[in-house]
Scaffold this motif. Structure first.
Motif, short mmCIF file in Angstrom:
data_model
loop_
_atom_site.label_atom_id
_atom_site.label_comp_id
_atom_site.label_asym_id
_atom_site.label_seq_id
_atom_site.Cartn_x
_atom_site.Cartn_y
_atom_site.Cartn_z
N GLU A 85 0.81 -1.23 0.00
CA GLU A 85 0.00 0.00 0.00
C GLU A 85 0.84 1.28 0.00
O GLU A 85 0.55 2.19 -0.78
N PRO A 86 1.91 1.38 0.82
CA PRO A 86 2.72 2.60 0.77
C PRO A 86 3.33 2.85 -0.62
O PRO A 86 3.43 3.99 -1.06
N LEU A 87 3.69 1.78 -1.29
CA LEU A 87 4.28 1.91 -2.63
C LEU A 87 3.24 2.39 -3.64
O LEU A 87 3.52 3.27 -4.46
N VAL A 88 2.03 1.85 -3.56
CA VAL A 88 0.94 2.26 -4.45
C VAL A 88 0.59 3.72 -4.18
O VAL A 88 0.43 4.52 -5.11
N THR A 89 0.49 4.09 -2.91
CA THR A 89 0.16 5.46 -2.52
C THR A 89 1.22 6.43 -3.02
O THR A 89 0.90 7.53 -3.48
N SER A 90 2.49 6.03 -2.96
CA SER A 90 3.57 6.91 -3.43
C SER A 90 3.48 7.16 -4.94
O SER A 90 4.04 8.13 -5.44
N GLN A 91 2.76 6.30 -5.65
CA GLN A 91 2.56 6.46 -7.10
C GLN A 91 1.30 7.29 -7.39
O GLN A 91 0.90 7.42 -8.54
N GLY A 92 0.65 7.81 -6.33
CA GLY A 92 -0.53 8.63 -6.51
C GLY A 92 -1.81 7.84 -6.73
O GLY A 92 -2.79 8.36 -7.26
N ARG A 142 0.31 -22.80 -9.84
CA ARG A 142 0.81 -21.43 -9.68
C ARG A 142 -0.16 -20.62 -8.85
O ARG A 142 -1.34 -20.91 -8.75
N ARG A 143 0.38 -19.56 -8.30
CA ARG A 143 -0.46 -18.61 -7.58
C ARG A 143 -0.54 -17.33 -8.39
O ARG A 143 0.40 -16.97 -9.10
N VAL A 144 -1.66 -16.65 -8.27
CA VAL A 144 -1.87 -15.37 -8.96
C VAL A 144 -2.15 -14.32 -7.90
O VAL A 144 -3.05 -14.49 -7.08
N LEU A 145 -1.36 -13.26 -7.92
CA LEU A 145 -1.57 -12.12 -7.04
C LEU A 145 -2.20 -11.02 -7.88
O LEU A 145 -1.58 -10.51 -8.81
N ARG A 146 -3.48 -10.70 -7.58
CA ARG A 146 -4.18 -9.64 -8.30
C ARG A 146 -4.24 -8.41 -7.41
O ARG A 146 -4.70 -8.49 -6.27
N VAL A 147 -3.80 -7.29 -7.96
CA VAL A 147 -3.80 -6.03 -7.24
C VAL A 147 -4.63 -5.04 -8.06
O VAL A 147 -4.39 -4.86 -9.25
N VAL A 148 -5.63 -4.43 -7.41
CA VAL A 148 -6.50 -3.46 -8.08
C VAL A 148 -6.17 -2.08 -7.52
O VAL A 148 -6.17 -1.88 -6.30
N VAL A 149 -5.88 -1.13 -8.43
CA VAL A 149 -5.54 0.24 -8.06
C VAL A 149 -6.47 1.21 -8.77
O VAL A 149 -7.04 0.89 -9.81
N VAL A 155 -0.55 2.29 -14.46
CA VAL A 155 -0.68 0.90 -14.02
C VAL A 155 0.62 0.15 -14.29
O VAL A 155 1.08 -0.62 -13.44
N ALA A 156 1.24 0.38 -15.43
CA ALA A 156 2.52 -0.27 -15.75
C ALA A 156 3.61 0.16 -14.78
O ALA A 156 4.39 -0.67 -14.31
N ASP A 157 3.66 1.46 -14.45
CA ASP A 157 4.66 1.95 -13.51
C ASP A 157 4.49 1.31 -12.13
O ASP A 157 5.47 0.86 -11.52
N GLY A 199 -4.29 -4.13 -12.12
CA GLY A 199 -5.30 -3.55 -12.98
C GLY A 199 -6.17 -2.55 -12.24
O GLY A 199 -5.89 -2.19 -11.09
N THR A 200 -7.21 -2.09 -12.91
CA THR A 200 -8.16 -1.13 -12.35
C THR A 200 -9.47 -1.85 -12.06
O THR A 200 -9.66 -2.98 -12.50
#
Length: 176
Positions: free
Chosen positions: A14-21, A35-42, A53-55, A80-81
């Motif tokens: 979360e701190p890393l995502v927040t630092s990206q605005g 395999r495991r899949v980690l899905r992160v929604v921003v 999103v790429a950054d 993703g969003t």
């Protein structure tokens, strides 16, 4: 008190995502085969375009590589969003959905489909579309009256700017 893997990942990322605005909306870890899949929604108030999103994906990948947060096994990171038909669960989600058509499940039972006009701390001002030739009406809905809410996709929404443009075009055709 034990914390789940998702909670540990949230604390790490979360701190890393927040630092990206951006806001970290959701984290989900699934096992798919071996395999495991980690899905992160921003998301953010101004949206999250492909470059942002790429950054954030590169930054999260680097952070995960330097820690053992995902363990030793292989995993896939998907960033993703929220998508077009996102669920509205936080106040900021309602603010971001202003102007959009939303399907509300009401705590008293029943459902309501309406456009969000305005959002404040207590609730929502809505425009309920008219049915069978009736005009749209406005309604106030307090947050405690909402059990669930989800944005609806509109394929043929009439834009107010289109009305103004059509009026100007009709006027110009009459003059010609």
């Amino acid at each position: 008190m034990s914390t789940t893997q998702s909670e540990r990942l949230r604390e790490l990322l979360e701190p890393l995502v927040t630092s990206q605005g951006l806001d970290l909306e959701e984290i989900d870890v699934e096992t798919v085969g071996r395999r495991r899949v980690l899905r992160v929604v921003v998301d953010s108030d101004t949206g999250a375009d492909l470059d942002r999103v790429a950054d954030v994906s590169r930054a999260l990948s680097a952070k995960l590589d330097e820690t053992d947060a995902m363990g030793a096994g292989e995993y896939t990171l998907e960033v993703g969003t929220p998508g077009a038909e996102r669920a509205l669960t936080e106040h900021r989600h309602y603010v971001r959905a202003a102007g959009r058509l939303v399907r509300f499940q009401l705590t008293e039972g029943g459902e309501l489909v309406a456009r969000i006009l305005r959002v404040d701390e207590e609730g929502l001002d809505l425009e309920v579309p008219g049915v069978k030739g009736r005009k749209a009406t406005t309604r106030r809905l307090a947050f405690p009256d909402v059990a669930r809410a989800r944005v609806q996709v509109e394929f043929n929404r009439k834009n107010k700017n289109d009305d103004a443009e059509n009026a100007v075009n009709a006027e110009n055709e009459e003059e010609a």
